[in-house]
Design a protein around this motif. Sequence first.
Motif, PDB file in Angstrom:
ATOM      1  N   ARG A 175     -21.154 -80.653   0.887  1.00  0.00           N
ATOM      2  CA  ARG A 175     -20.651 -81.948   0.432  1.00  0.00           C
ATOM      3  C   ARG A 175     -20.063 -81.833  -0.975  1.00  0.00           C
ATOM      4  O   ARG A 175     -18.981 -82.356  -1.257  1.00  0.00           O
ATOM      5  CB  ARG A 175     -21.789 -82.967   0.449  1.00  0.00           C
ATOM      6  N   SER A 176     -20.766 -81.136  -1.862  1.00  0.00           N
ATOM      7  CA  SER A 176     -20.294 -80.978  -3.237  1.00  0.00           C
ATOM      8  C   SER A 176     -18.973 -80.223  -3.289  1.00  0.00           C
ATOM      9  O   SER A 176     -18.042 -80.616  -4.004  1.00  0.00           O
ATOM     10  CB  SER A 176     -21.343 -80.248  -4.080  1.00  0.00           C
ATOM     11  N   ALA A 177     -18.886 -79.131  -2.522  1.00  0.00           N
ATOM     12  CA  ALA A 177     -17.653 -78.341  -2.519  1.00  0.00           C
ATOM     13  C   ALA A 177     -16.462 -79.185  -2.065  1.00  0.00           C
ATOM     14  O   ALA A 177     -15.379 -79.128  -2.665  1.00  0.00           O
ATOM     15  CB  ALA A 177     -17.820 -77.128  -1.602  1.00  0.00           C
ATOM     16  N   LEU A 178     -16.671 -79.968  -1.019  1.00  0.00           N
ATOM     17  CA  LEU A 178     -15.591 -80.816  -0.505  1.00  0.00           C
ATOM     18  C   LEU A 178     -15.213 -81.908  -1.494  1.00  0.00           C
ATOM     19  O   LEU A 178     -14.029 -82.143  -1.773  1.00  0.00           O
ATOM     20  CB  LEU A 178     -16.011 -81.437   0.827  1.00  0.00           C
ATOM     21  N   GLU A 179     -16.224 -82.591  -2.030  1.00  0.00           N
ATOM     22  CA  GLU A 179     -15.946 -83.723  -2.918  1.00  0.00           C
ATOM     23  C   GLU A 179     -15.331 -83.294  -4.248  1.00  0.00           C
ATOM     24  O   GLU A 179     -14.453 -83.980  -4.784  1.00  0.00           O
ATOM     25  CB  GLU A 179     -17.226 -84.526  -3.174  1.00  0.00           C
ATOM     26  N   LEU A 180     -15.798 -82.175  -4.785  1.00  0.00           N
ATOM     27  CA  LEU A 180     -15.294 -81.751  -6.091  1.00  0.00           C
ATOM     28  C   LEU A 180     -13.835 -81.313  -6.027  1.00  0.00           C
ATOM     29  O   LEU A 180     -13.103 -81.450  -7.012  1.00  0.00           O
ATOM     30  CB  LEU A 180     -16.167 -80.626  -6.657  1.00  0.00           C
ATOM     31  N   PHE A 181     -13.407 -80.803  -4.882  1.00  0.00           N
ATOM     32  CA  PHE A 181     -11.983 -80.521  -4.735  1.00  0.00           C
ATOM     33  C   PHE A 181     -11.215 -81.796  -4.422  1.00  0.00           C
ATOM     34  O   PHE A 181     -10.127 -82.027  -4.957  1.00  0.00           O
ATOM     35  CB  PHE A 181     -11.738 -79.484  -3.640  1.00  0.00           C
ATOM     36  N   ALA A 182     -11.798 -82.631  -3.561  1.00  0.00           N
ATOM     37  CA  ALA A 182     -11.111 -83.856  -3.149  1.00  0.00           C
ATOM     38  C   ALA A 182     -10.889 -84.805  -4.310  1.00  0.00           C
ATOM     39  O   ALA A 182      -9.880 -85.522  -4.343  1.00  0.00           O
ATOM     40  CB  ALA A 182     -11.905 -84.554  -2.045  1.00  0.00           C
ATOM     41  N   ILE A 183     -11.811 -84.826  -5.275  1.00  0.00           N
ATOM     42  CA  ILE A 183     -11.639 -85.761  -6.386  1.00  0.00           C
ATOM     43  C   ILE A 183     -10.443 -85.356  -7.251  1.00  0.00           C
ATOM     44  O   ILE A 183      -9.767 -86.199  -7.849  1.00  0.00           O
ATOM     45  CB  ILE A 183     -12.925 -85.890  -7.239  1.00  0.00           C
ATOM     46  N   ARG A 184     -10.166 -84.055  -7.293  1.00  0.00           N
ATOM     47  CA  ARG A 184      -8.963 -83.591  -7.988  1.00  0.00           C
ATOM     48  C   ARG A 184      -7.711 -84.145  -7.307  1.00  0.00           C
ATOM     49  O   ARG A 184      -6.760 -84.571  -7.971  1.00  0.00           O
ATOM     50  CB  ARG A 184      -8.911 -82.062  -7.997  1.00  0.00           C
ATOM     51  N   LEU A 203     -16.054 -83.838   5.561  1.00  0.00           N
ATOM     52  CA  LEU A 203     -17.047 -84.592   4.799  1.00  0.00           C
ATOM     53  C   LEU A 203     -17.748 -85.622   5.672  1.00  0.00           C
ATOM     54  O   LEU A 203     -18.958 -85.832   5.544  1.00  0.00           O
ATOM     55  CB  LEU A 203     -16.395 -85.287   3.600  1.00  0.00           C
ATOM     56  N   GLN A 204     -17.017 -86.254   6.572  1.00  0.00           N
ATOM     57  CA  GLN A 204     -17.642 -87.203   7.482  1.00  0.00           C
ATOM     58  C   GLN A 204     -18.720 -86.516   8.316  1.00  0.00           C
ATOM     59  O   GLN A 204     -19.801 -87.077   8.531  1.00  0.00           O
ATOM     60  CB  GLN A 204     -16.579 -87.826   8.402  1.00  0.00           C
TER      61      GLN A 204
END
Length: 242
Positions: free
Chosen positions: A92-101, A161-162
Amino acid sequence: MRAASDAQTIQRSSISAQAESYLRGMILEGTLSPGDRLNEVALAEAIGISRGPLREAIKRLSGQGYLTMEAHRGAYVRSYSPREIVDLYELRSALELFAIRLAVERASTADLEALNEQLKAEKARIRAHAAGEHSEPYVAELDFHQQLVALGANAAINEQLQDANHKLFLALRSTSRSERRREQSAADHAVILERVMARDVDGSVSLLTGHLMDSMSNSLSVLGLEQSPETPSERTQHERKL
């Protein structure tokens, strides 16, 4: 003859869908707990259906992650080990930290403002319940994260992420957040979104990193797993000794 056959298929499908909904409800409500073995005979009698449609429902729920199937043993309610929960949080962290960029770069001002209004409404809801004994699942905060990732406009990341969040939902469904934790999460979301709206990539990533680590730590703690040797802090200490 074909029409009659089609009607029977539709009826069977409807019965199976109802059984699926019934079983899912039992799992989410805790009537069936993680690790419980499904008694097909008892369940079929309780629902009032034959075992054929019930097995179809069990197979679909297994595909959705609610159940696990073991050869010659039957179906069990899915349970998650500490290692699996940590893995899901790390994914989840890996996905979100890239997605927030991506969200910082791609999200429209209008969409960010709309999400900000939702956060304000959420904070008001939390304050309204502050005086009561209200609780909600830890995973209730996942909606904000999913929406933020969606603003990054990457369908593959959003889909992954879902799936991760669905599994976290199943792993953490028996937990609840305190009033203080709900308020802290809402405050964290607000400052993270503030940095996104300011188009501050580094600030957004830094704040989200801390928030996600805190969320994992609290989830493991409430599950009584904070001292597990499989948690990141314990793993790091072990690595330092090597």
